[in-house]
Design an enzyme around this catalytic site. Sequence first.
Site, PDB file in Angstrom:
ATOM      1  N   GLU A 112     -27.909 -14.466  -8.799  1.00 42.02           N
ATOM      2  CA  GLU A 112     -26.998 -13.480  -8.221  1.00 42.02           C
ATOM      3  C   GLU A 112     -27.545 -12.987  -6.886  1.00 42.02           C
ATOM      4  OE1 GLU A 112     -26.359 -11.641 -12.712  1.00 42.02           O
ATOM      5  OE2 GLU A 112     -26.970 -10.333 -11.070  1.00 42.02           O
ATOM      6  N   CYS A 141     -11.376  13.537  22.937  1.00 41.40           N
ATOM      7  CA  CYS A 141     -10.359  14.488  23.409  1.00 41.40           C
ATOM      8  C   CYS A 141      -9.223  13.832  24.190  1.00 41.40           C
ATOM      9  CB  CYS A 141     -11.008  15.564  24.273  1.00 41.40           C
ATOM     10  SG  CYS A 141     -11.640  14.943  25.862  1.00 41.40           S
ATOM     11  N   SER A 188     -37.106  -1.739 -12.654  1.00 42.03           N
ATOM     12  CA  SER A 188     -37.043  -2.505 -11.415  1.00 42.03           C
ATOM     13  C   SER A 188     -37.321  -3.974 -11.714  1.00 42.03           C
ATOM     14  CB  SER A 188     -38.047  -1.964 -10.399  1.00 42.03           C
ATOM     15  OG  SER A 188     -39.346  -2.003 -10.932  1.00 42.03           O
ATOM     16  N   LYS A 193     -32.159 -14.539 -13.229  1.00 39.78           N
ATOM     17  CA  LYS A 193     -32.220 -13.916 -14.551  1.00 39.78           C
ATOM     18  C   LYS A 193     -32.119 -14.980 -15.644  1.00 39.78           C
ATOM     19  CE  LYS A 193     -29.719  -9.740 -13.073  1.00 39.78           C
ATOM     20  NZ  LYS A 193     -28.475  -8.948 -13.295  1.00 39.78           N
ATOM     21  N   ASP A 209       0.820  -1.213   0.000  1.00 38.75           N
ATOM     22  CA  ASP A 209       0.000   0.000   0.000  1.00 38.75           C
ATOM     23  C   ASP A 209       0.853   1.261   0.000  1.00 38.75           C
ATOM     24  OD1 ASP A 209      -2.215  -1.583   0.015  1.00 38.75           O
ATOM     25  OD2 ASP A 209      -2.724  -1.247   2.132  1.00 38.75           O
ATOM     26  N   ARG A 210       1.935   1.249   0.775  1.00 40.16           N
ATOM     27  CA  ARG A 210       2.762   2.457   0.862  1.00 40.16           C
ATOM     28  C   ARG A 210       3.463   2.741  -0.460  1.00 40.16           C
ATOM     29  NH1 ARG A 210       5.282  -1.438   3.900  1.00 40.16           N
ATOM     30  NH2 ARG A 210       7.384  -2.087   3.271  1.00 40.16           N
ATOM     31  N   LYS A 235     -28.964 -10.270  -4.429  1.00 46.41           N
ATOM     32  CA  LYS A 235     -29.672  -9.005  -4.632  1.00 46.41           C
ATOM     33  C   LYS A 235     -29.089  -7.990  -3.654  1.00 46.41           C
ATOM     34  CE  LYS A 235     -34.244  -6.895  -4.835  1.00 46.41           C
ATOM     35  NZ  LYS A 235     -33.890  -5.749  -3.954  1.00 46.41           N
TER      36      LYS A 235
END
Length: 694
Positions: free
Chosen positions: A138, A430, A109, A312, A61-62, A140
């Site tokens: 899949e 704090c 929809s 689907k 990452d660095r 939802k």
Amino acid sequence: MPAGDATVDEDNPYLRTPPTEFEPLEDLSEEDAREQVERLREAIREHDRRYYVENDPIIADRTYDALFTRLQDLEDAFDLAHPDSPTRSVGGEPLEAFETVEHVAPMLSIDASGEPEDVREFDDRVRREVGAVDYVCEPKFDGVSMAFVYEDGSLERAVTRGDGREGDDVTRNARTIGSVPQRLHGDHPDFLAVRGEVYMPKDAFQAHNRERIERGEEPFANPRNATAGTIRQLDPSIVADRPLEVFFFDVLEASELEDSHRKELERFPEFGLRVNDRVEVVDSIDDAIDYRDRMLEVRDELNYEIDGTVIKVDDREAREELGRTARHDRYAYAYKFPARAEITPIADVAVQIGRTGRVTPVALLEPVDVGGVTVSRASLHNPEEIAEKNVNVGDTVRVQRAGDVIPYVEAIVEKDSEGHYDLPEHCPVCDSAIERDGPMAFCTGGLACDAQRRRSIEYYAGDDGLDLEGLGEKSVRQLVAAGLLESVAALYELERDELTALEGWGETSAENLLSEIEASREPPLADFLSALGIPHVGPTTARELAREFDKFEAVREAAETDPERLEGVDDVGETVAGQIHDFFASEANAAAVDELLEHVSPQESALERGGDALEGLTFVFTGSLEGITRGEAQDIVEAHGANATGSVSGNTDYLVVGENPGQTKRDDAAANDVPIIDEDEFRELLEDQGIDLE
């Protein structure tokens, strides 16, 4: 498909073992800078793809951060910014508004049900109309659906679903989401419009909510609300700071189409489009139902919210033959999960700091339905109750709503942790010590604590304080976030130009607020004492103190040097006297009060009883009066038996309107049929009762 971007050049120096130290910008020619920018963009896009799509990063990452910073520096120094550069992910200048644009294809929809019989009826209809089919199953996703349009491989626009025909152009916000590629990889189509679901991962949602609670902000109810609220921010830099991700799951339109949905999904990762790894292809509705049941079992293990599965039809030609209604695509069906009810695991515990410093532990929950309301947090009340219930992070608990309003943890259903949650030793806001007081715990930071200070400003300006109309919770948050309110006293240093530069503030609203603040510089002693937010000192106790001591310094001196004298005041007693003493003994509080007294001069008490001529009446004041402060007018009517409150309700008898009045109270008066009178009418009313306002 037409050739697009080729696979990244393996000889790119920023791909495998990139350098993290670079030659000075001033030593580069413009040609060298352009070449380095192109190589960096190419490499960073590939690193993004490997991280978000393949989940297989090849650099630390660095190292990635060093490459990203170098690219930013080069683009800034040589004016080489480009719309599809990875650096666009950091946001940019705030927008004034979103533009509404038409979708390239309708975003309809999906018909849905939680009953298996309805799912089987869907399958019967499909097979009657197009014959045997395979289904793509899949998850939802419970996020925000959006359309992403790529032209020649570059992200051209991102649009919210809206009404399905048109939505808001949120491209600049979408560019800040790491898993949204600015430019496609591989052999992509010349034109590609895809549908994706933007969401906030559950662990990131809990962490973000924890931060909000510990900053004293209202947490989001659930990840979907958090996502929706974020994607519609007008400031892209806010979106960049929030942990959003996206799954791509459908093609809306393309210059060339595959003949099946499964093939489309298989190609998405080649383009750098992230897909979900729980997708399955089945050849029977029984298998689709079984898929849904298996997803329900693993639902809590996923790091994203789902509320069912989507079934689907795979074959695109069959999809076209099935067509659509005005609202639904007829080739797909959503098999919903039952709502989670009352029982849910504790994902984390946050610590909320109240105005008086009271520490309230809050359980952050996997969102659950409680009495028809989605709940994602619940009070754990105090350390003593946590110990009694032996509750901790990871435990599955039953949640109830006290009075059908406030959620709380009723009991543990399944103990999955060791021991009970312990409060931190220091305030998360704090870093001051947290101390126990019986069953309660308190932050010792006082007004030096940001959370207590912000809530103190809200209280100071609120109904139990000086009633500064136009300065509610939302306004205070905005002013604190803008760096304009570092203390309560900073209210008196606000300037018109500072206010009008903020979103939502015009000349009129700024002028009205400044007039309200100016009119509060000489508050009645009782109002000022109440506004300080001393624990257990509300309006009633403040009035008793004002009657007893007449002057603010007398109250303060008694609190600091002779708290036993306070105990003789009506409505005070030993406990409240101790709280008043502790408040003024705090160095932070003393400094804050001294700073406030540089701007405010509390008036001597005028709360001597003057009769009961106004007994039974309730007055509300707005705006500034002539020759007398609003607080003094309140004192006078109360001294003659009336009530003076800060907000209009059905019990209000008169709203007295002065100069520069607030609109909210006038609207409330109209809604409640409360008579509105001006200052002259108010004076006449008092004179009729033999009361001299002066």
